[in-house]
Structures are given as C-alpha cells and as structure tokens.
Design an enzyme around this catalytic site. Structure first.
Site, PDB file in Angstrom:
ATOM      1  N   LYS A 112      -0.269  17.659  -2.572  1.00 28.50           N
ATOM      2  CA  LYS A 112      -0.314  16.704  -1.292  1.00 28.50           C
ATOM      3  C   LYS A 112       0.498  17.407  -0.189  1.00 28.50           C
ATOM      4  O   LYS A 112       1.326  18.181  -0.594  1.00 28.50           O
ATOM      5  CB  LYS A 112       0.552  15.316  -1.585  1.00 28.50           C
ATOM      6  CG  LYS A 112      -0.048  14.186  -0.921  1.00 28.50           C
ATOM      7  CD  LYS A 112      -1.664  14.023  -1.386  1.00 28.50           C
ATOM      8  CE  LYS A 112      -2.211  12.683  -0.325  1.00 28.50           C
ATOM      9  NZ  LYS A 112      -3.464  12.051  -0.875  1.00 28.50           N
TER      10      LYS A 112
HETATM   11  P1  NAD Z   1      -6.357   5.668   7.273  1.00 29.31           P
HETATM   12  O1  NAD Z   1      -5.324   6.193   8.096  1.00 29.31           O
HETATM   13  O2  NAD Z   1      -7.840   5.970   7.452  1.00 29.31           O
HETATM   14  O3  NAD Z   1      -6.116   3.912   7.142  1.00 29.31           O
HETATM   15  C1  NAD Z   1      -5.024   3.540   6.781  1.00 29.31           C
HETATM   16  C2  NAD Z   1      -5.246   1.862   7.063  1.00 29.31           C
HETATM   17  O4  NAD Z   1      -4.248   1.394   6.699  1.00 29.31           O
HETATM   18  C3  NAD Z   1      -5.474   1.755   8.721  1.00 29.31           C
HETATM   19  O5  NAD Z   1      -6.370   0.496   8.628  1.00 29.31           O
HETATM   20  C4  NAD Z   1      -4.034   1.096   8.960  1.00 29.31           C
HETATM   21  O6  NAD Z   1      -4.182   0.500  10.236  1.00 29.31           O
HETATM   22  C5  NAD Z   1      -3.605   0.358   7.932  1.00 29.31           C
HETATM   23  N1  NAD Z   1      -2.093   0.071   7.703  1.00 29.31           N
HETATM   24  C6  NAD Z   1      -1.462   1.058   8.038  1.00 29.31           C
HETATM   25  N2  NAD Z   1       0.097   0.540   7.874  1.00 29.31           N
HETATM   26  C7  NAD Z   1      -0.334  -0.580   7.615  1.00 29.31           C
HETATM   27  C8  NAD Z   1       0.497  -1.832   7.147  1.00 29.31           C
HETATM   28  N3  NAD Z   1       1.945  -1.739   7.165  1.00 29.31           N
HETATM   29  N4  NAD Z   1      -0.027  -3.009   6.570  1.00 29.31           N
HETATM   30  C9  NAD Z   1      -1.095  -2.978   6.639  1.00 29.31           C
HETATM   31  N5  NAD Z   1      -2.209  -2.096   6.951  1.00 29.31           N
HETATM   32  C10 NAD Z   1      -1.596  -0.919   7.487  1.00 29.31           C
HETATM   33  O7  NAD Z   1      -6.180   6.257   5.749  1.00 29.31           O
HETATM   34  P2  NAD Z   1      -7.162   6.255   4.319  1.00 29.31           P
HETATM   35  O8  NAD Z   1      -7.581   7.698   4.344  1.00 29.31           O
HETATM   36  O9  NAD Z   1      -8.055   5.030   4.494  1.00 29.31           O
HETATM   37  O10 NAD Z   1      -5.944   5.909   3.129  1.00 29.31           O
HETATM   38  C11 NAD Z   1      -5.504   4.757   2.966  1.00 29.31           C
HETATM   39  C12 NAD Z   1      -5.156   4.706   1.625  1.00 29.31           C
HETATM   40  O11 NAD Z   1      -6.032   5.146   0.614  1.00 29.31           O
HETATM   41  C13 NAD Z   1      -3.895   5.598   1.284  1.00 29.31           C
HETATM   42  O12 NAD Z   1      -3.122   5.181   0.264  1.00 29.31           O
HETATM   43  C14 NAD Z   1      -4.492   6.949   1.046  1.00 29.31           C
HETATM   44  O13 NAD Z   1      -3.369   7.693   0.121  1.00 29.31           O
HETATM   45  C15 NAD Z   1      -5.527   6.651  -0.141  1.00 29.31           C
HETATM   46  N6  NAD Z   1      -6.574   7.333  -0.469  1.00 29.31           N
HETATM   47  C16 NAD Z   1      -7.410   7.917   0.644  1.00 29.31           C
HETATM   48  C17 NAD Z   1      -8.507   8.771   0.243  1.00 29.31           C
HETATM   49  C18 NAD Z   1      -9.312   9.389   1.202  1.00 29.31           C
HETATM   50  O14 NAD Z   1     -10.317   9.882   1.068  1.00 29.31           O
HETATM   51  N7  NAD Z   1      -9.197   9.062   3.070  1.00 29.31           N
HETATM   52  C19 NAD Z   1      -8.667   9.118  -1.116  1.00 29.31           C
HETATM   53  C20 NAD Z   1      -7.907   8.457  -1.835  1.00 29.31           C
HETATM   54  C21 NAD Z   1      -7.099   7.658  -1.575  1.00 29.31           C
END
Ligand code: NAD
Length: 425
Positions: A112
């Site tokens: 990561k």
């Molecule tokens: P992103 O940046 O696209 O979206 C994050 C979302 O979370 C946004 O809508 C943001 O406004 C919201 N957010 C941030 N702080 C917040 C809070 N305090 N309360 C509520 N909402 C809040 O990120 P993402 O890629 O969607 O990732 C989200 C999660 O999924 C993370 O934990 C990431 O590690 C995990 N993840 C992502 C992927 C991927 O392919 N993008 C894969 C596996 C896991």
C-alpha cells in the site's frame, strides 16, 4: 455520536489488523517462526518531497510505500491521498492486501502507499506535479514484476495515468503494467472502475440468496461512502432491483425509506463540486452516524476505517454488513455484532473485486491482449464465488465468524507457500 466518531479517529488501524491476525493465526498449525514472519511488513519507504504550487510556492509532502509480504508474488496495493494517512494506516492496508490477494488466489503479495494531502484542495496541475514527484520518489520500490500500485481513496484512473507516464519516461519505454486502474485508452481494463463495487454486490447477493432472501426489492440497503466503491455498489445494487434507502459521503447522508433513485443521484454528483452529494434535494438528510444505525437490512460501509466500533456496534440494525471499505469494523465491534447475530462479509472478501480485476488488467497488459467486459465480469464472479465458498467451508469446519474464517484461509495459503519456498538463504 460526534464523540464516538472522534474516538474512532484514535483507533490505530494497524493495531486492528494485528489483532485480527493474532486471532486467526491461533487456529493454524504453522511454525512459530513463519507466524512471526507473516506478521510484520517486509519493507517500508518513507519519502518527503517538494511540490511547486500554482502560486509559485514550494510545499513539502510526506508519502509512504509499504510492502507487507511477497511470498505469493509481486506486491499489489493502492495509493491513498488523504490528510489522515500515516505509516500505521499504510501498514494495515498493506497487510490486508496480502490476505485479500491470497484469499482470492491471486499470485500477489500485499502493498500500500499514501501521501498526506487533501486532494480536494489541490488544482489538477498541482495534483499532477505531486503525483509525478511521488511516483519518482517511490520508483525505487515499484516495478511491473515487483510492486504494482492501483487507485484507492483520493486517487483515480488519472492518477494512475500520471504514474504510468512518469515511470515510462524514466525507463525509456511505455510500461502499462506498472499500475492498474488506468484509463482504458492507455491499457486499462474494461470493468475495472466499477469492479470493487460490483464485487461488493456479488458478495451481498450471494449471502442474501444463501439466507433465502430471493426478492431484491424487499431488501433495504444503506451505503456509507459514495466514491468509487460506494457509488458503483449503489448503482449495481439499484440495477439488480435492491432498494437503496440511504447513501452518504464526507458531506453527510441522504435517506428515503421508499428507495433512492440512484441514477438521479449519479446525475446530480456528475456535476456537483468534487462529485459530492452535498445539497442533493430529493431525500431527507441524515448524519453518517445515523446512517450506520439506520433501520435497514444490509449495511455497506464503503468509506474508511473504524466506522463500526464498540461504541456504536450495538446500534446496528442491519442483519448483514458487507465491507466495501478496508477495516471499517474493529475487533471489539466484531464481537458485539457476532453476539447479536449480524453477519459480516469481511473486507478482504467483499472488496476483493477491485484487486481481482486489477490482476486481469495486469495480465492483459503483459500479454497485450484485451478482454471484453462480459469476460471480465464473468471471471470476476467466478473468482469471488470460489473464494466465498472456501470461506464458508472454513467457517463451518472451525466454527468461527466469517472474518476469522477468511483470514485463516488466506494466512494458511501464505504460510504454506512460505514453508514450501523455504527461508533464504
Ligand atoms: P473514494 O475516494 O473514491 O471515495 C471515498 C468516499 O468516502 C467518498 O464518498 C468520501 O466523501 C467518503 N468519505 C470520506 N470521509 C468520510 C467520512 N468521514 N464519513 C463518510 N464518508 C466519508 O475512495 P474509494 O476508492 O471508494 O475507497 C473507499 C474505501 O474502499 C477505502 O477504504 C478503500 O481502501 C476501499 N477500497 C477501494 C478499492 C478501489 O478499487 N477503489 C478497492 C478495495 C477497497
């Protein structure tokens, strides 16, 4: 509730990842030395670097890249841009990547990366300079056969394009396999952008079907986070006929007990500042804390770590939690939820769709032979359902919760591979 949210900020995700590991590894008959080996990150890079801002000033940034384990193959893991990034968060996320890749049987280890920054306050030009400089700083650590980054919170396909270009300029030839989650016109895969959200829904659907819930319209879903993972989970669940009653992002939550029109929400966020939900007019507003405790059937935390803790776990009314985010539930909350009969499809299974299609993208890039979206989605489902079956089998054999079963399955796979490879020299 505000106090609880604040307290959660102080929970160290790395301590959570280690506690989960310690719980699971107890069930495994591996030599103690191998258990110690798998518990620690293999190598860590801390970088500080200057970025020229649009007004001419120079600002210093801090970034990280951690390789947790590479026994099964090159390390794989996203890059996060957020103000709360620190070394322990990156360590935890790298460790979860090791287990996730092993669980879905990908030939990868876990990594990561992250940069401490607020991407929403930077201009595109500043983000590009920051990304290119960070890519250059971590070029010691990344390579198409050594460590392959992907998007995570605060980063996206454009970020990956800049990293790919920076790396390619350095080595002197185009190197698409250096990152995954790229735009399709430079070697990205069909289906990658929506893959994590699609995987969340595949897992949710599978759990509901096994529990006898065959009518999606009767299932009320609440989703925290409306970024890449949450918005696609909402879209795909809506398309399958599920009733998505609540969504949220960092600006707050939106609720309609009869179901939200997710296409209308997506049309709104397509043009809103930073694609955020703020001001969405056709729903009642709720807080993120209220969303977690909402009267619903499925809760999908798709934002960040430590959202369901010992302080609010007892308030959860959903009977199924599908973890789109990494580490949204603490071990103390796990125990409370398990005691209350709430089933949790753990992060390393529920959100593994992203890394699975990243793997397909990497394979397609290395072979320069590209698949259509139907093939990508068919293979994604195959991989996830196979892993789901394996977790359920372990769960039944050992009589543990689904998270522990998933971790046992994954740790066993990495531990046995370490044993087979032997300890160098
Ligand atoms: P992103 O940046 O696209 O979206 C994050 C979302 O979370 C946004 O809508 C943001 O406004 C919201 N957010 C941030 N702080 C917040 C809070 N305090 N309360 C509520 N909402 C809040 O990120 P993402 O890629 O969607 O990732 C989200 C999660 O999924 C993370 O934990 C990431 O590690 C995990 N993840 C992502 C992927 C991927 O392919 N993008 C894969 C596996 C896991």
């Amino acid at each position: 509730m505000a106090l609880q949210a604040q307290a959660a900020e102080h929970i160290n995700p790395y301590h959570v990842a280690l506690a989960q590991y310690d719980r699971a590894v107890n069930y495994l008959d591996l030599p103690q030395g191998i258990k110690d080996f798998l518990r620690l990150p293999k190598r860590e890079l801390h970088v500080t670097f200057p970025v020229r801002m649009d007004n001419g000033d120079i600002t210093m940034y801090t970034g990280y890249r951690v390789h947790h384990n590479t026994v099964l193959g090159p390390s794989k893991g996203g890059i996060r841009y957020a103000t709360r990034v620190d070394i322990d968060e990156v360590r935890a996320l790298a460790m979860w990547m090791t287990w996730k890749c092993a669980l879905v049987n990908l030939p990868y280890g876990g990594a990561k990366g992250g940069v401490v920054c607020d991407p929403y306050t930077l201009s595109q030009a500043e983000l590009e300079r920051l990304t290119r400089r960070y890519a250059s700083e971590i070029s010691l650590f990344i390579s198409p056969h050594g460590d392959i980054p992907a998007p995570d919170m605060g980063t996206n396909a454009q970020t990956m394009a800049w990293i790919m270009d920076t790396y390619s300029m350095t080595v002197g030839y185009s190197t698409p396999a250096i990152v995954t989650g790229k735009p399709i016109n430079i070697g990205g895969s069909e289906g990658r952008t929506e893959a994590t959200g699609r995987g969340v829904v595949i897992c949710m659907d599978e759990a509901l079907r096994r529990a006898g819930h065959n009518d999606p319209s009767q299932v009320r879903v609440a989703i925290q986070g409306f970024g890449n993972v949450g918005s696609y989970a909402a879209k795909i669940a809506h398309e399958l006929g599920y009733t998505v009653i609540a969504i949220s992002d960092v600006t707050g939550g939106y609720h309609n007990d009869k179901g939200l029109d997710i296409n209308d929400v997506l049309a709104y966020t397509a043009t809103s500042p930073h694609n955020q939900l703020q001001g969405y007019p056709r729903a009642d507003t709720i807080t993120n804390a209220e969303l977690l405790a909402l009267d619903c059937d499925v809760l999908a935390p798709c934002a960040l770590e430590n959202q369901i803790t010992e302080d609010n776990a007892a308030d959860v009314k959903a009977f199924l939690i599908v973890e789109g985010a990494n580490g949204p539930t603490t071990p103390e909350a796990d125990d409370i939820l398990f005691g209350n009969g709430v089933e949790i499809i753990p992060d390393i299974l529920a959100n593994a769709g992203g890394v699975t299609v990243s793997y397909f993208e990497w394979v397609q890039g290395l072979q320069s032979f590209f698949w259509d979206v139907e093939e990508v989605n068919r293979q994604l489902r195959r991989v996830l359902i196979k892993a789901y079956d394996e977790v359920v089998r372990t769960q039944q054999q050992i009589n543990v919760d689904m998270r522990t079963a998933a971790q046992i399955t994954a740790i066993r796979r990495v531990g046995e591979a370490a044993h087979t490879r032997g300890i160098y020299p």
